[in-house]
Design an enzyme around this catalytic site. Structure first.
Site, PDB file in Angstrom:
ATOM      1  N   HIS A   1       0.814  -1.228   0.000  1.00 22.54           N
ATOM      2  CA  HIS A   1       0.000   0.000   0.000  1.00 22.54           C
ATOM      3  C   HIS A   1       0.844   1.273   0.000  1.00 22.54           C
ATOM      4  O   HIS A   1       0.302   2.362  -0.118  1.00 22.54           O
ATOM      5  CB  HIS A   1      -0.952  -0.009   1.206  1.00 22.54           C
ATOM      6  CG  HIS A   1      -2.056  -1.012   1.074  1.00 22.54           C
ATOM      7  ND1 HIS A   1      -3.309  -0.683   0.604  1.00 22.54           N
ATOM      8  CD2 HIS A   1      -2.091  -2.343   1.295  1.00 22.54           C
ATOM      9  CE1 HIS A   1      -4.070  -1.766   0.572  1.00 22.54           C
ATOM     10  NE2 HIS A   1      -3.351  -2.796   0.990  1.00 22.54           N
TER      11      HIS A   1
ATOM     12  N   ASP B   1       3.512   9.361  -1.166  1.00 24.60           N
ATOM     13  CA  ASP B   1       2.313   8.655  -0.716  1.00 24.60           C
ATOM     14  C   ASP B   1       2.021   7.532  -1.703  1.00 24.60           C
ATOM     15  O   ASP B   1       2.049   7.763  -2.911  1.00 24.60           O
ATOM     16  CB  ASP B   1       1.131   9.655  -0.715  1.00 24.60           C
ATOM     17  CG  ASP B   1       0.131   9.394   0.397  1.00 24.60           C
ATOM     18  OD1 ASP B   1       0.028   8.230   0.822  1.00 24.60           O
ATOM     19  OD2 ASP B   1      -0.539  10.342   0.831  1.00 24.60           O
TER      20      ASP B   1
HETATM   21  C1  GDG Z   1      -2.075   4.021   3.248  1.00 18.74           C
HETATM   22  C2  GDG Z   1      -1.108   4.655   2.253  1.00 18.74           C
HETATM   23  C3  GDG Z   1      -2.868   4.525   0.480  1.00 18.74           C
HETATM   24  C4  GDG Z   1      -8.549  10.583   7.777  1.00 18.74           C
HETATM   25  N1  GDG Z   1      -9.040  11.407   8.724  1.00 18.74           N
HETATM   26  C5  GDG Z   1     -10.261  10.946   9.038  1.00 18.74           C
HETATM   27  C6  GDG Z   1     -10.514   9.818   8.265  1.00 18.74           C
HETATM   28  N2  GDG Z   1      -9.446   9.607   7.493  1.00 18.74           N
HETATM   29  C7  GDG Z   1      -9.386   8.557   6.472  1.00 18.74           C
HETATM   30  C8  GDG Z   1      -9.495   9.184   5.093  1.00 18.74           C
HETATM   31  C9  GDG Z   1      -8.917   8.088   4.215  1.00 18.74           C
HETATM   32  C10 GDG Z   1      -7.926   7.422   5.152  1.00 18.74           C
HETATM   33  O1  GDG Z   1      -8.181   7.858   6.480  1.00 18.74           O
HETATM   34  C11 GDG Z   1      -6.504   7.830   4.834  1.00 18.74           C
HETATM   35  O2  GDG Z   1      -6.122   7.188   3.662  1.00 18.74           O
HETATM   36  P1  GDG Z   1      -4.896   7.674   2.802  1.00 18.74           P
HETATM   37  O3  GDG Z   1      -4.897   6.896   1.540  1.00 18.74           O
HETATM   38  O4  GDG Z   1      -5.019   9.135   2.560  1.00 18.74           O
HETATM   39  O5  GDG Z   1      -3.582   7.454   3.674  1.00 18.74           O
HETATM   40  P2  GDG Z   1      -2.909   6.317   4.664  1.00 18.74           P
HETATM   41  O6  GDG Z   1      -3.632   6.187   5.933  1.00 18.74           O
HETATM   42  O7  GDG Z   1      -1.493   6.744   4.802  1.00 18.74           O
HETATM   43  O8  GDG Z   1      -3.002   4.926   3.862  1.00 18.74           O
HETATM   44  C12 GDG Z   1      -1.869   5.456   1.194  1.00 18.74           C
HETATM   45  C13 GDG Z   1      -3.717   3.752   1.492  1.00 18.74           C
HETATM   46  O9  GDG Z   1      -2.913   3.093   2.468  1.00 18.74           O
HETATM   47  C14 GDG Z   1      -4.582   2.695   0.786  1.00 18.74           C
HETATM   48  O10 GDG Z   1      -3.807   1.818   0.026  1.00 18.74           O
HETATM   49  O11 GDG Z   1      -3.726   5.316  -0.326  1.00 18.74           O
HETATM   50  O12 GDG Z   1      -0.959   5.984   0.247  1.00 18.74           O
HETATM   51  O13 GDG Z   1      -0.175   5.516   2.938  1.00 18.74           O
HETATM   52  O14 GDG Z   1      -9.890   7.168   3.838  1.00 18.74           O
HETATM   53  O15 GDG Z   1     -10.830   9.497   4.830  1.00 18.74           O
HETATM   54  N3  GDG Z   1     -11.659   9.107   8.313  1.00 18.74           N
HETATM   55  C15 GDG Z   1     -12.607   9.539   9.188  1.00 18.74           C
HETATM   56  N4  GDG Z   1     -12.428  10.652   9.979  1.00 18.74           N
HETATM   57  C16 GDG Z   1     -11.287  11.376   9.940  1.00 18.74           C
HETATM   58  O16 GDG Z   1     -11.146  12.390  10.631  1.00 18.74           O
HETATM   59  N5  GDG Z   1     -13.765   8.851   9.284  1.00 18.74           N
END
Ligand code: GDG
Length: 462
Positions: free
Chosen positions: A162, A370
């Site tokens: 990921h 990322d």
């Molecule tokens: C890893 C990889 C890859 C955030 N704040 C709140 C909240 N979130 C949720 C977002 C989103 C998720 O968390 C974060 O996903 P990301 O993809 O931006 O980043 P990582 O956590 O680093 O994830 C990344 C991912 O895995 C999938 O393969 O895309 O590159 O680093 O869904 O919405 N959700 C809620 N409240 C918040 O305040 N409910």
């Protein structure tokens, strides 16, 4: 015994998402897609419970909810220190995000990582039936395939990373990088989010390990041939578009609009992590305010950043840095009726988050590196089709490979990001709609179910 017509799916990841959370609306897209696949195919999701016990027993906690079985195991405190907070989050995470300066190499971390991977393998092995497809997730569990093979498993085994795959010169600073990379050849399919991450992997294994890429795309090392594929993860676009129109979303949006009193809202939503480029983002916004004195008082930036991995010192440091920086910028620019940055260290329910995205005229998604970044896709999906906001997206997010109609920026350049903010705020509606239509078409087409089917399609025996 009853003969199975179709293979079951066994998903293995560091943590297991409880199917019960989905009814509470707290589930991320990844969990939704995997739970749906497990429901369709039958099978089980295995991982760490998040709990610790004095001494590891391997006792499995089985749960059955909403047609899905989950199996969890408790770890010892030493496992959590060395495997999770240690090797996974102090060695692999910073290194794979090009932060060699934050990377710690400790033999104990590596020992704990291998021990937990072995413990996972022995515990999950009896749950895997003949013909089951096994899909392992992420950097916590790279050597799990090898450990399962050592226990005699001959099933089809897949691994999905990921996070980014690092350039060779960075990867090679990891002691024992070679056995770690070689262990990936115990899988049948290895997946990455983008062509860049795949290319970096192929470069490494061909140049440094002597692997050969065949005309059919198979990557052969010694007597093992694997398929290495690009499978960009998506979101459940339909679900998120609906969430953005729900009552809780509307309530959150109205609350935000009312408190903004007509000002344009710029939103950022990120786990509090140094890979997300938050200090650089704040500095870019400061540059924008300095360059556009006429807009001071007419915009506000809302940064939502729920803390994560707080046991790791580098995460405490980034938190302190952002407290200081947001305080300084607010002190410098604030007026009696205006504060330029609202910096919030807590999370919101998903439907409220959708409403917050919808309220914002601009989203700043500016990670320094990322794997994909799902926030970029969620922001687009939450927009009003008739009056959508503008996505400013880092060229270093995996999502930039798909979302070509975002305003793509170099997050290290405060000038470039400041210019993009000004451009986004002044962008005419027709251009916002044109860009949004192109983005949402991609997000709907290449959604999380498409991603899952692409990976499982490659994993299924042919
Ligand atoms: C890893 C990889 C890859 C955030 N704040 C709140 C909240 N979130 C949720 C977002 C989103 C998720 O968390 C974060 O996903 P990301 O993809 O931006 O980043 P990582 O956590 O680093 O994830 C990344 C991912 O895995 C999938 O393969 O895309 O590159 O680093 O869904 O919405 N959700 C809620 N409240 C918040 O305040 N409910």
């Amino acid at each position: 015994m009853e003969r199975r017509e179709v293979s079951r799916l066994v998903v293995i990841s560091n943590r297991v998402q409880s199917p019960k959370a989905s009814s509470a609306g707290n589930q991320g897209g990844l969990a939704v897609a995997l739970l749906a696949a497990l429901r369709e195919k039958g099978g089980v999701w295995f991982g760490w419970s998040g709990e610790t016990v004095g001494a590891f027993t391997g006792a499995i906690g089985l749960e059955q909810a909403d047609g899905v079985a989950t199996a969890t195991v408790d770890l010892e405190p030493q496992d959590v220190d060395e495997y999770y907070n240690g090797y996974a989050n102090r060695s692999l995470w910073p290194l794979f995000h090009n932060r060699i300066d934050l990377t710690r190499f400790e033999r104990d971390f590596e020992g704990g990582y291998l021990r937990v991977n072995r413990r996972f393998a022995t515990t999950v092995r009896p749950l895997i039936g003949e013909g089951d497809l096994v899909w392992v997730h992420d950097y916590h569990l790279i050597p799990l395939g090898r450990e399962l093979r050592r226990l005699g498993l001959t099933n089809r085994l897949g691994f999905f990373l990921h996070i980014p795959w690092p350039p060779s010169q960075i990867l090679m600073s990891l002691p024992s990088h070679e056995p770690l990379v070689r262990s990936l050849f115990e899988y049948d399919v290895v997946g990455f989010h983008t062509p860049d991450w795949l290319d970096a992997f192929l470069h490494h294994v061909t140049r440094h390990l002597g692997a050969v890429v065949g005309e059919d795309g198979a990557v052969t090392l010694g007597d093992r041939a694997i398929r290495a594929i690009v499978a960009p993860i998506g979101i459940d676009a339909g679900e998120f578009e609906t969430a953005a129109r729900s009552d809780p979303a509307r309530f959150a949006r109205d609350r935000l609009h009312m408190s903004a009193t007509g000002r344009s809202i710029i939103v950022g939503v990120d786990r509090l992590d140094y890979s997300k480029g938050l200090p650089e983002r704040f500095a870019s916004y400061e540059r924008f305010l300095l360059r556009n004195p006429d807009l001071q008082g007419l915009v506000l930036m809302l940064q939502i950043a729920p803390p994560s991995r707080e046991k790791v010192d580098t995460y405490r440091a980034i938190r302190a840095e952002l407290d200081e920086l947001s305080g300084r910028i607010n002190g410098e620019f604030a007026d009696i009726d205006w504060v330029p940055i609202r910096y919030v260290n807590k999370g919101y329910p998903r439907d409220e988050l959708a409403g917050i995205y919808r309220a914002a005229r601009v989203a700043l998604v500016t990670p320094l590196r990322d794997g994909m970044n799902l926030v970029a896709k969620e922001y687009v999906a939450a927009q009003d089709p008739d009056d959508p906001g503008v996505l400013i997206l880092s060229i270093f997010a995996g999502a930039a490979a798909q979302l070509r109609d975002a305003l793509l920026v170099n997050p290290y350049s405060a000038d470039e990001v400041a210019d993009a903010i000004a451009l986004a705020l002044g962008m005419p509606r027709e251009e916002r709609v044109r860009r949004w239509r192109s983005l949402i078409a991609n997000i709907r087409r290449e959604d999380v179910f498409w991603w899952r089917d692409r990976f499982i399609g490659a994993l299924e025996p042919r």
